[in-house]
Structures are given as C-alpha cells and as structure tokens.
Design a protein around this motif. Structure first.
Motif, PDB file in Angstrom:
ATOM      1  N   LEU A 312       0.940  -1.264   0.181  1.00 42.26           N
ATOM      2  CA  LEU A 312      -0.008  -0.113   0.004  1.00 42.26           C
ATOM      3  C   LEU A 312       0.893   1.156   0.017  1.00 42.26           C
ATOM      4  O   LEU A 312       0.449   2.378  -0.503  1.00 42.26           O
ATOM      5  CB  LEU A 312      -0.996  -0.196   1.084  1.00 42.26           C
ATOM      6  CG  LEU A 312      -1.929  -1.099   1.159  1.00 42.26           C
ATOM      7  CD1 LEU A 312      -2.995  -0.990   2.380  1.00 42.26           C
ATOM      8  CD2 LEU A 312      -2.960  -0.884  -0.064  1.00 42.26           C
ATOM      9  N   LYS A 428       2.264   3.455  -5.742  1.00 42.18           N
ATOM     10  CA  LYS A 428       1.309   3.661  -4.596  1.00 42.18           C
ATOM     11  C   LYS A 428      -0.318   4.148  -4.879  1.00 42.18           C
ATOM     12  O   LYS A 428      -1.175   3.659  -4.363  1.00 42.18           O
ATOM     13  CB  LYS A 428       1.853   4.874  -3.667  1.00 42.18           C
ATOM     14  CG  LYS A 428       1.223   5.093  -2.532  1.00 42.18           C
ATOM     15  CD  LYS A 428       1.726   6.177  -1.584  1.00 42.18           C
ATOM     16  CE  LYS A 428       1.240   6.439  -0.522  1.00 42.18           C
ATOM     17  NZ  LYS A 428       1.954   7.444   0.565  1.00 42.18           N
ATOM     18  N   LYS A 429      -0.211   4.940  -6.056  1.00 34.95           N
ATOM     19  CA  LYS A 429      -1.351   5.368  -6.468  1.00 34.95           C
ATOM     20  C   LYS A 429      -2.056   4.145  -7.281  1.00 34.95           C
ATOM     21  O   LYS A 429      -3.312   4.108  -7.037  1.00 34.95           O
ATOM     22  CB  LYS A 429      -1.332   6.616  -7.392  1.00 34.95           C
ATOM     23  CG  LYS A 429      -2.654   7.279  -7.918  1.00 34.95           C
ATOM     24  CD  LYS A 429      -2.537   8.548  -8.523  1.00 34.95           C
ATOM     25  CE  LYS A 429      -1.965   9.586  -7.467  1.00 34.95           C
ATOM     26  NZ  LYS A 429      -1.756  10.982  -8.046  1.00 34.95           N
ATOM     27  N   GLY A 432      -4.035   1.514  -5.003  1.00 37.85           N
ATOM     28  CA  GLY A 432      -5.137   1.875  -4.571  1.00 37.85           C
ATOM     29  C   GLY A 432      -6.298   1.845  -5.724  1.00 37.85           C
ATOM     30  O   GLY A 432      -7.164   1.295  -5.456  1.00 37.85           O
ATOM     31  N   ASP A 435      -7.101  -1.759  -6.381  1.00 37.14           N
ATOM     32  CA  ASP A 435      -8.075  -2.477  -5.447  1.00 37.14           C
ATOM     33  C   ASP A 435      -9.469  -2.004  -5.509  1.00 37.14           C
ATOM     34  O   ASP A 435     -10.329  -2.764  -5.122  1.00 37.14           O
ATOM     35  CB  ASP A 435      -7.425  -2.035  -3.952  1.00 37.14           C
ATOM     36  CG  ASP A 435      -6.057  -2.870  -3.793  1.00 37.14           C
ATOM     37  OD1 ASP A 435      -5.969  -3.756  -4.605  1.00 37.14           O
ATOM     38  OD2 ASP A 435      -5.576  -2.403  -2.921  1.00 37.14           O
ATOM     39  N   MET A 436      -9.542  -0.583  -5.689  1.00 32.94           N
ATOM     40  CA  MET A 436     -11.056  -0.144  -5.843  1.00 32.94           C
ATOM     41  C   MET A 436     -11.755  -0.590  -7.107  1.00 32.94           C
ATOM     42  O   MET A 436     -12.997  -0.959  -6.797  1.00 32.94           O
ATOM     43  CB  MET A 436     -10.917   1.405  -5.868  1.00 32.94           C
ATOM     44  CG  MET A 436     -10.729   2.045  -4.483  1.00 32.94           C
ATOM     45  SD  MET A 436     -10.813   3.794  -4.639  1.00 32.94           S
ATOM     46  CE  MET A 436      -9.658   4.323  -5.741  1.00 32.94           C
TER      47      MET A 436
END
Length: 533
Positions: A312, A428-429, A432, A435-436
């Motif tokens: 993450l 990092k971006k 995220g 996962d969404m």
C-alpha cells in the motif's frame, strides 16, 4: 680384400668427420639463447614502462589493437567498415597513487559505481585499476570486468582524463613492504570529502582500495565538469563486449522487424520479492520460501516485513496480474509486442497467465534466440542483464514495474537519447486504484481515466532533478536524469524550465547543440502525454 678396394678404404678413412649434425645443434642452441634474451628484455621493458607510468608501450598496443579492428569491406552487404577514430592524447599528470575498487550489487548498480570511481580518480589525480565486479551477491555471477565491458575501449576512451591500468605494479605489493588501505567511502559524498579526507591518506598508502562503491558520490552540488565526466563514462566509455553487443543488436533487429515494441521490466523475480518482503498473490508456501531466503542473506537487514503494508506504500513491484490491468488502462493494445526484460518470473507461467492472455505477443530473449546463442551467457546474470539493458534502451516504450537500478539507468540513457518515452508507474497510486476496481467501487472507464491522469507527467519528459540537501537518499538519482548532460551549454533553463517541459523548440535546439540525431515525429510523440504508445 683386393688392392683396389683397400686403396678406396684408405681414402675414405682420411675424409673429415661429418659436421652437419653439429652445425644444426649449434644453430638450435643460438636460437634458444636469443629467444631467452629477447623475452627477458621485453619483460624488463614492460616492467620499467609500468614503473615509470609511460604510455609508450600502451600507445603502441592500442594502435595495434585499433588496426586489428579494421575489417575488410563486406561484399555481401557492400558496406565499408571504417577504422576507429585516432586516440586522444593521454593526459600527463603526476599520479598521487593507485585506486582499486570492488563494486557491489547487480550490473547497473556496478555500472553507476564505475562512473563515480572514474570521476573520483580524475579529481584526485589517481591511477585507476580496472574495477573488480561483485561475485558474492545473490546472483553469484563470476564475470570479470572484461567479460561484460570492452576493457580496451574503456581504457583508451578515457586516456585524456585518467590513467587506467589492469593491475597494480608489483613493487607496490606486500613483498616490497607496502600495504593497501581498505575502506568504504562515506555515501553521498561530494568532492570536498574526497579532497580533504581521502587524498591525505594516499601520502602513507600508495594504494587505496574502496571495498564498497554503491552511491558513494553525491547526486547534486558537484562541479559541472565532474558531472559531465560521469556522463561520458556512462554513455561512451562503458561499452559492452563485442559478443554482447552483437547479440543485443540481433535481438533489437528481430523485435523491430516485427513492429514497435514495449520493453517491460517485470521485476517480479525471486530476489526482489524476498528482499522487499512482497508476497501479494503468492501462496503460503511461496511466502514462506521468500521469507527463508530473506533470512539467508545477513546483509538484507530488514527481516520481519508486513507485505500488505509495504504494498500500500508503493514499495512492492507490481504483480504480473496488476501489470496486465495497467497496460490495458494506458491504452496499449492487445496486439502490441511486449518484450519482458527480466530474469525468471517467480511462479513462472502460472503467474504470467493473465498477462499473456491480455497480450499474446509476449516475448523474451529465451524465446527469440536459439539455445546455442544464449549458452555462453547462461549462469552469468550480469551478461544476460546487459542484453535486456540494450533492448530496453532501444525500445519504443520502456515501462519498469519497480524503480530499481536498471530502471533508473535505462531511464537516463533514454533521456540522453532524445527523451524517449519511459512510463514511470506510480505504484502507490496504482495499487489503490486497482483495489478499488477489484472491489467494484471504481468502474473500468473511471479506472482508465484515473490511471492515465496519474501518468501524464511521468512519461520521461524534460524535468529538473529533485534536490533535498538534508536527505540525499530521497533525492532524484543522477543517472536517471543527468540534466547537466542533456543540453549543450551551461544553462539548461530553456530545456528544463517549468513552462517548457512540453515545448519542442528548446528540445530541438538542445539536441542539435549536442549533435544528437533528432527526429521530430518521435520526439513529438514522446512529449505529448496523451499518446501512450
């Protein structure tokens, strides 16, 4: 016996003894003695030359070497191969001692270290010994410098800057009462550290051995001439051996004949996963295997790692499954040619299944070349990495899934070659967003838009290095963006200014001033962030 026969016998007895065998023996003896004398003289001449730092013999051998490199024109291709340019005059200086260096790490970490150590030797007026390469790291590659780089070219191309020898003269060894000082220089040091702390040590010890060389020179704040010398070593002096160059060019030619291609540095390899502690997508058995490997290497200091927390934070290489989604979101078509620049992918074909399903035209050097062509490079990871390095630099688009040493060095080479497109993934971006998308909160269209927006300014455009004086480890890496070497003059504001990062005119002027071929169509495509391939 009758009288006639007896007379003949008397005459025969009076003849002189045969002299032919004795003459041959004498000639043979003279030849042997002459050869011994000649070889002795030659050895003494070479020794004296080495002791007095003369370039006479090296100049002769260099000219002989260069003459030998002149090839006969190829009738089949009707191509004339010209002889190499004449050597630059050797720099004449009083050497303050000898600098030995033992590089640590993989190929590209060692490459950057070699550039740094040449620069240090030049600044301190030292004689550099051809660097020693790491043989004890995870890869356990037994290759020497001359197995990867053209050592003659390395020495000759830098002779106007620094004196480089293959070994320290014998008279500086223990047998003559001399000792070598071994030490690692302080990381991220500037020229003042080497001048004030290192140079005085050479008054007592004529041979200095740096046993660690990774990141021992500052990224920023160095004089312009030192920064440009680092570039000269990196982009000109460190040339791969003819065997590597030949096979690398063949790989590039095979790929280009099939159309444009993306070089994907898929750093999903066992050593990286074990070192970083990243196990996302691995089975429990695989995660345990990676942990055991991490504990097996004492210099990998961090042992207990929480994989998901690290992921993450963007500190893990993207998995092959994540890469498949990202490439599709970036607009890379499923008919695109993808070259995987990497070693063995952890989990093998099982982990590559989704990526291969999305992009069937995946190739590797192992699938493009015959087994016999690669046999000489097998079990030599640095030589195999050199092939991937060449292909990555030449690719239409380069995408690293982890920002390690190879990704940084390739990025720098592509900037130097005219800012060729390099997509630096914001891990990092991305994790995220991925996962969404997986949990259904981010539809595909919105996912695509978010991915492209996140990378509009991460395409290898001209940009200044980030400087953080108190945190050199967090600064932008010099070899990823050697801005001092990307423009002709001392002022790079036109090229690197905040309002000109997508302006083609200053880029054209900068490329012309450096006499680098500039192709407007390619560069225009590189600088327009809307086009991803």
């Amino acid at each position: 016996m009758d009288g006639r026969s007896e007379g003949m016998q008397v005459k025969y007895d009076k003849l002189p003894a045969p002299v032919i065998p004795r003459t041959r023996l004498r000639i043979w003896f003279i030849r042997v003695c002459s050869s011994i004398v000649l070889w002795t003289c030659l050895v003494q001449l070479v020794t004296v030359t080495e002791l007095w730092n003369s370039h006479f013999i090296s100049g002769i051998t260099s000219r002989i070497h260069n003459t030998a490199q002149v090839q006969i024109p190829s009738q089949a291709e009707n191509v004339i191969v010209h002889s190499p340019p004449p050597l630059l005059p050797a720099r004449n200086y009083k050497s303050n001692g000898f600098l030995r260096v033992s590089c640590n790490g993989g190929l590209n970490q060692m490459r950057a270290a070699i550039c740094d150590m040449v620069t240090v030797a030049r600044f301190l007026n030292l004689t550099l010994v051809v660097p020693e390469l790491d043989k004890t790291s995870f890869w356990a590659d037994p290759s020497n410098f001359e197995d990867i780089f053209d050592v003659r070219h390395f020495i000759d191309s830098l002779r106007d800057e620094v004196r480089i020898v293959k070994r320290v003269p014998k008279r500086f060894g223990k047998k003559y009462g001399n000792t070598t000082l071994e030490m690692p220089p302080v990381s991220w040091s500037n020229e003042k550290y080497y001048l004030e702390q290192i140079l005085p040590l050479l008054g007592k010890h004529k041979v200095l051995h740096f046993n660690k060389t990774d990141a021992r020179l500052a990224n920023n704040g160095l004089p312009l001439d030192l920064q440009r010398l680092r570039c000269r070593v990196n982009f000109q002096a460190l040339k791969f051996t003819p065997q590597i160059e030949s096979l690398g060019r063949k790989l590039i030619r095979m790929l280009q004949e099939r159309g444009p291609f993306v070089a994907l540095h898929l750093r999903y390899e066992m050593d990286m996963l074990a070192f970083s502690g990243c196990t996302h997508g691995c089975t429990e058995e695989e995660a345990e295997e990676l942990k055991r490997m991490r504990y097996a290497f004492p210099w990998w200091r961090e042992k207990e790692i929480v994989s998901e927390e690290r992921r993450l934070e963007g500190l893990c290489p993207l998995t092959p499954e994540e890469v498949a989604l990202v490439l599709e979101a970036l607009g890379i078509g499923n008919d695109s040619q993808i070259y995987i620049a990497a070693g063995d992918i952890y989990g093998s074909e099982r982990r590559l299944a989704q990526l291969r399903a999305s992009f069937p035209r995946i190739v590797k050097k192992e699938t493009l070349l015959d087994r016999d062509e690669l046999r000489q490079f097998q079990n030599h990871s640095s030589q195999m990495a050199a092939l991937d390095f060449m292909v990555s630099v030449a690719s239409n688009t380069f995408i690293p899934t982890y920002y390690g040493n190879m990704a940084k060095l390739v990025e720098g080479h592509r900037r130097y070659s005219g800012f060729k497109k390099t997509i630096l993934l914001d891990r990092k971006k991305l994790v995220g967003l991925i996962d969404m998308h997986h949990n259904g909160t981010l539809p595909w269209n919105e996912f695509v838009s978010a991915v492209r927006q996140a990378h509009e300014t991460r395409m290898g455009q001209p940009i200044r290095r980030v400087v953080i004086p108190d945190k050199p480890k967090e600064e932008d890496y010099f070899y990823a963006n050697p801005q001092e070497c990307l423009c002709g003059g001392t002022n790079c504001d036109d090229l690197l200014g905040p309002h000109n990062s997508t302006n083609e005119v200053p880029l054209v002027r900068a490329m012309k001033s450096r006499k680098i071929p500039f192709i407007p169509t390619n560069s225009k495509r590189n600088l327009r962030t809307a086009a991803f391939l």
